[in-house]
Structure formats: C-alpha cells, structure tokens
Write a protein that holds these residues in place. Sequence first.
Motif, PDB file in Angstrom:
ATOM      1  N   SER A 386       0.815  -1.227   0.000  1.00  0.00           N
ATOM      2  CA  SER A 386       0.000   0.000   0.000  1.00  0.00           C
ATOM      3  C   SER A 386       0.844   1.270   0.000  1.00  0.00           C
ATOM      4  O   SER A 386       0.394   2.331   0.428  1.00  0.00           O
ATOM      5  N   THR A 387       2.083   1.174  -0.485  1.00  0.00           N
ATOM      6  CA  THR A 387       2.971   2.345  -0.530  1.00  0.00           C
ATOM      7  C   THR A 387       3.405   2.621  -1.965  1.00  0.00           C
ATOM      8  O   THR A 387       3.845   1.715  -2.674  1.00  0.00           O
ATOM      9  N   ASP A 388       3.254   3.862  -2.371  1.00  0.00           N
ATOM     10  CA  ASP A 388       3.740   4.313  -3.681  1.00  0.00           C
ATOM     11  C   ASP A 388       4.999   5.127  -3.470  1.00  0.00           C
ATOM     12  O   ASP A 388       5.050   5.978  -2.578  1.00  0.00           O
ATOM     13  N   VAL A 389       6.003   4.882  -4.300  1.00  0.00           N
ATOM     14  CA  VAL A 389       7.235   5.676  -4.248  1.00  0.00           C
ATOM     15  C   VAL A 389       7.636   6.013  -5.675  1.00  0.00           C
ATOM     16  O   VAL A 389       7.536   5.164  -6.573  1.00  0.00           O
ATOM     17  N   LYS A 390       8.064   7.248  -5.881  1.00  0.00           N
ATOM     18  CA  LYS A 390       8.556   7.629  -7.207  1.00  0.00           C
ATOM     19  C   LYS A 390       9.753   8.552  -7.052  1.00  0.00           C
ATOM     20  O   LYS A 390       9.977   9.124  -5.976  1.00  0.00           O
ATOM     21  N   VAL A 391      10.520   8.678  -8.133  1.00  0.00           N
ATOM     22  CA  VAL A 391      11.709   9.530  -8.150  1.00  0.00           C
ATOM     23  C   VAL A 391      11.479  10.630  -9.183  1.00  0.00           C
ATOM     24  O   VAL A 391      11.199  10.339 -10.351  1.00  0.00           O
ATOM     25  N   VAL A 392      11.557  11.897  -8.745  1.00  0.00           N
ATOM     26  CA  VAL A 392      11.198  13.006  -9.637  1.00  0.00           C
ATOM     27  C   VAL A 392      12.305  14.047  -9.755  1.00  0.00           C
ATOM     28  O   VAL A 392      13.182  14.140  -8.893  1.00  0.00           O
ATOM     29  N   ASP A 393      12.207  14.849 -10.832  1.00  0.00           N
ATOM     30  CA  ASP A 393      13.152  15.963 -11.002  1.00  0.00           C
ATOM     31  C   ASP A 393      12.587  17.202 -10.301  1.00  0.00           C
ATOM     32  O   ASP A 393      11.551  17.136  -9.634  1.00  0.00           O
ATOM     33  N   GLU A 394      13.261  18.343 -10.469  1.00  0.00           N
ATOM     34  CA  GLU A 394      12.862  19.555  -9.759  1.00  0.00           C
ATOM     35  C   GLU A 394      11.484  20.069 -10.169  1.00  0.00           C
ATOM     36  O   GLU A 394      10.846  20.827  -9.449  1.00  0.00           O
ATOM     37  N   ASP A 395      11.005  19.632 -11.337  1.00  0.00           N
ATOM     38  CA  ASP A 395       9.681  20.061 -11.802  1.00  0.00           C
ATOM     39  C   ASP A 395       8.594  19.052 -11.438  1.00  0.00           C
ATOM     40  O   ASP A 395       7.434  19.224 -11.827  1.00  0.00           O
ATOM     41  N   ASN A 397       8.515  15.884 -12.383  1.00  0.00           N
ATOM     42  CA  ASN A 397       8.354  14.832 -13.392  1.00  0.00           C
ATOM     43  C   ASN A 397       9.215  13.623 -13.041  1.00  0.00           C
ATOM     44  O   ASN A 397      10.354  13.784 -12.578  1.00  0.00           O
ATOM     45  N   GLU A 398       8.676  12.432 -13.277  1.00  0.00           N
ATOM     46  CA  GLU A 398       9.446  11.223 -12.988  1.00  0.00           C
ATOM     47  C   GLU A 398      10.674  11.146 -13.880  1.00  0.00           C
ATOM     48  O   GLU A 398      10.614  11.446 -15.078  1.00  0.00           O
ATOM     49  N   VAL A 399      11.781  10.753 -13.295  1.00  0.00           N
ATOM     50  CA  VAL A 399      13.039  10.646 -14.048  1.00  0.00           C
ATOM     51  C   VAL A 399      13.171   9.230 -14.607  1.00  0.00           C
ATOM     52  O   VAL A 399      12.528   8.298 -14.117  1.00  0.00           O
ATOM     53  N   PRO A 400      13.996   9.051 -15.639  1.00  0.00           N
ATOM     54  CA  PRO A 400      14.211   7.705 -16.191  1.00  0.00           C
ATOM     55  C   PRO A 400      14.814   6.762 -15.136  1.00  0.00           C
ATOM     56  O   PRO A 400      15.500   7.213 -14.210  1.00  0.00           O
ATOM     57  N   MET A 401      14.546   5.492 -15.277  1.00  0.00           N
ATOM     58  CA  MET A 401      15.052   4.491 -14.340  1.00  0.00           C
ATOM     59  C   MET A 401      16.575   4.572 -14.223  1.00  0.00           C
ATOM     60  O   MET A 401      17.279   4.691 -15.225  1.00  0.00           O
ATOM     61  N   GLY A 402      17.060   4.549 -12.990  1.00  0.00           N
ATOM     62  CA  GLY A 402      18.496   4.615 -12.758  1.00  0.00           C
ATOM     63  C   GLY A 402      19.028   6.032 -12.612  1.00  0.00           C
ATOM     64  O   GLY A 402      20.138   6.238 -12.138  1.00  0.00           O
ATOM     65  N   GLU A 403      18.203   7.025 -13.002  1.00  0.00           N
ATOM     66  CA  GLU A 403      18.618   8.428 -12.870  1.00  0.00           C
ATOM     67  C   GLU A 403      18.275   8.932 -11.463  1.00  0.00           C
ATOM     68  O   GLU A 403      17.236   8.576 -10.915  1.00  0.00           O
ATOM     69  N   PRO A 404      19.115   9.788 -10.876  1.00  0.00           N
ATOM     70  CA  PRO A 404      18.808  10.309  -9.537  1.00  0.00           C
ATOM     71  C   PRO A 404      17.743  11.398  -9.566  1.00  0.00           C
ATOM     72  O   PRO A 404      17.654  12.174 -10.525  1.00  0.00           O
TER      73      PRO A 404
END
Length: 552
Positions: A386-395, A397-404
């Motif tokens: 029940s947990t969602d996690v995503k990695v985003v840029d300063e705007d 937007n989700e970044v490509p896999m492996g990108e910080p």
Amino acid sequence: MEKIWLKRYPNGVPTEIDPDHYPSLVEIFEESVKKYADQVAFQNMDKDITYKELDQLTEQFAAYLQSLGLKKGDPVAVMMPNLLQYPVALFGILRAGMVVVNVNPLYTARELKHQLTDSGTKVIVILKNFAHTLEKIIKDVQLEKVVLTGIGDMMPVPKRWIVNGVVKYVKKMVPAYSLSNTIEFNDSLAIGAKATYTRPEKMTGDDLAFLQYTGGTTGVSKGAMLTHRNMVANLDQISAFILPRLSDGQEVVITALPLYHIFALTANCLAFLKFGGKNILITNPRDMPAFVKELSKHKFTMISGVNTLFNGLLNTPGFKDLDFSELKIALGGGMAVQRAVAENWEKVTGSALLEGYGLTECSPVVTANPFDIEHYTGSIGIPLPSTDVKVVDEDGNEVPMGEPGEIMVKGPQVMAGYLGRPEATAESIKDGWFATGDMGTVDEDGFFKIVDRKKDMILVSGFNVYPNEIEDVVASHPKVLEVAAVGVAHEASGEVVKIVVVKKDSSLSEKEIIDYCRENLTAYKVPKLVEFRDELPKTNVGKILRRELRDE
C-alpha cells in the motif's frame, strides 16, 4: 510509476493492507494483552513485565491521567531512556485517548522549552536524571503536572532502593533540581489503581496518537502529527512484510535504539507488541561490554539498530561468541548501513543485515529489503504494501530508471501534517505525495537507493542535525560574525558537524565556541571540527554556499 516492485514480494506478502483494520492502536493493545496475557512483554535489568501486568499498569496510569481532568486529545510528554516505565507511560497515555509527545532526554533547556511550548504539553513524565533541565524552563511552559521517576522504580524492593541509591549517591547521575507540582511515578500508579479508568469513546483513525518532533531546514523542530490510522497502517505494513518469518508469541526482540525515536517505537515496541514478542529494553547501549553481556542472556530473534550500533557490537570483545542460532532479522535504518559493516555482520552472525528506509513523517517505514534476501545489497529495499514511491526531477516529473531524483512517498503512513505549520505542511505534501528531501534512484526490479541528500541535513549516528539550528546558536555568540555548518564523513558516526567561523572578535578560541555549543545543543549536535576563516563563500545575493564548503 507502475509498482514494478510487487513482482519481487516474497510468497505470502500481500500487495495491499487495510489501514482501517483497527480503529486505533488501543484495539491492537487490548487484543495483544488478552491473547498473550501470561507471556513476557518487556524486560529491563532482569525485571519482567507480562502482558497481563502491562494491561494492569497502563490502565492505572491512564486512570491517573484522567483523574487530573485531562481530556481526550491532550498532549502528554515522555522524557526518558529505555526503561520499563516507558511502555507503561506510553500505552497508558494512548489508552486514555491522549497524545504521546516523545522527548529526547538529552535535550538542552532551549530545545525542551520549544517542544513543550509548541506541543502544548499538559503533563510530562520525566526521569529524575534530567529534571534539572526541566527546572530551567519550568516557568516558561504551561505544565500542569510533572511525574518524576527513578531508574529503578519498576524494580522490586529492595533492588529498587539499591539501584536508585547507587544512581543518585554513588554515580551522582541525578543533578540537584527543585520542581513544584510533582508526583512520583509509582504514586501516580497507586492513585490510578483507586481511580476509575474510562475507555475513551469514539476513538478513530483520525485521532492523533503521537506528536513526533523532527528538525527542519528552517532550524525549528516541527511536530509531525501521526494519527492512529498512520501508525496502524505502518504496523500492518511492517507485519505483512515480515509475517512469514515470524512466530506468534515466540519472538525475542533486542531494543537498543531509544523508544523516543520513531524507528524503535514502531519497528520494535509497537510491531512486536502486536505479535506477542518479548522486548528486551537496553537502557544504555553505549556501554558496549554491558550490552554484549546482556545479549548473552538471550536467544534473540530480532535486533534493530543504526550502522554505528552494529559496528560497535562487532568490535566489542565477546560479541562474536554469542549464540545467533535463533536470529531471524537484523534491521538497519536511521542512517546508511556501510557495506563493510554489513558484510562483517553476516560473517559473524550468519544473518543478513537488512537495510530499510523511513522518515518520522512516514510513521516511519517506507521501504525495506525483503526477508528472503541473503546478502547485503546496498539498497534500501522495495516499498511496503500500500505504498507508492517515485523519483522526480525539480519540476515534479518522474526521471528515467536509474537516474537520480527526489524520492516522493504516498501511502496511509504519511503524516497528517506539521502541528500549527500549514505552510510547511503544504510545502512537503502535494496531492498526497510527501517530498522526502532525499535524492535516490530506482532499478528495474523496484529496488531504491539513496544517493545524496537534497537538504543540507547532517546525519550523526542516525539522528538528523540541521545546519540552520547549529548556525543560529553559534551566530548568537557575541564574538562570531558569520558561520556555516556542514557535515563531514566520519567512520564511527557516519557524519560529524563541522563549523566554519568568521570572527567578530579576534580573541575567540575553538574551546570557547565548543563550550558555548555544549550549553545550547544536545551532545550529538555539538560541532566536532572548527575552522576559522576571513570570509565564507557566497552567492551573488549573499547566501552562504554550504555545498562549496562540503565539497572542499
């Protein structure tokens, strides 16, 4: 993002949990004390409390609080290390329908005053060793009652008298203090035993359970409002994730991290209460030889800690000779687990050191390594059910896999917000997503890694230290013109605080500034390194460039 991590869940782990499975933590408590009545719930200094005794003692403390005229939702602070009094006070407060305000006993008077004032605390339960700190600010806060306790108060007589006598008169660990409107902890239980406990009506998941204080980039400690639903959800998430490894009523848990810290509070105290576990409370884990001696008494099945704790144990004589045959889970969190420590731990204990990731604002656990992983991965694991996690840029937007990018979290464990700080809440939670301030990556299997910290936070032995708070204190010294605080890598504690100072008065010495910091900051926040310069690097608008100092 798509929940790519679900395919990596071990057999028996559900993808979702029901955060409303229990209306509040009180129902979980009541279920456990009934189900495991005759089993030991907590042990400290060789003294046991069974679940049945815990039921009785917490009801007495709840009745005492209600007898003071306190109401459902009133905040009650607890300020002590791991002692048997802690769970008695903790669950007593919750059973009274009140809110637990966990206080670090190492706080200075300034820090304590802020937390008690900000939270509106009505009553504090405090170990006598720290009463002198409270005395300094008692006139500035709105406390209605101070409940005092000694280290040995839960021991049987005469051991109680001996322990308290040695602590006060031999070891001189209780500085003199003068406080009015106080009551002894054991006397409060006696009063509660004669009073009537009234179970609070209509406890819901939206009711506050904890005000858990955390630092902030402003330097002001903020109260994360953790509801019963937040806590129930995280307990269900943790238990669902590790349930296939556990046996009801048979787990022996080593609790060395302080219960006032959200990690031990949830992962040890609350989670294993649900399973009928036996919690071994370690009052002073810094005394490593004594800690190892205590460990030798138990065939423990779970231990949690920060990297420095595991490293300390591995370097203490006698640890390698302990019986690890029953050890199922070693959980590392609070700070990054170092590869060398994890690999040494596995070699010595035969058990993998699993790393997890969490934040106070998330009750706290967000991700963890699956229990079927056999070796250290360098990853903080995959998101809990029940947990969602995503990695985003300063705007955003989700970044490509492996990108910080910045790690964002969404789930029923995310706090209701910061107490009395709507702007800070709105800044950190957008559309239900909590911005962690931590930079990370995710791989094709859904395993996350922390790569950097977006904020300038310094992590000392698992505790958050915020540069602004350090700078505010140092800058208040009359001989200081400018100051910047940064974290410097350190083998033992992960990081230590370094300050770079521009003098206003040339007579200012390193010792003088350190002594000043010791008066105004908790020990782990006190700078270990001081550098004097003629000027600090700044942007064109005059903002000090901490990153440039760090990079040097």
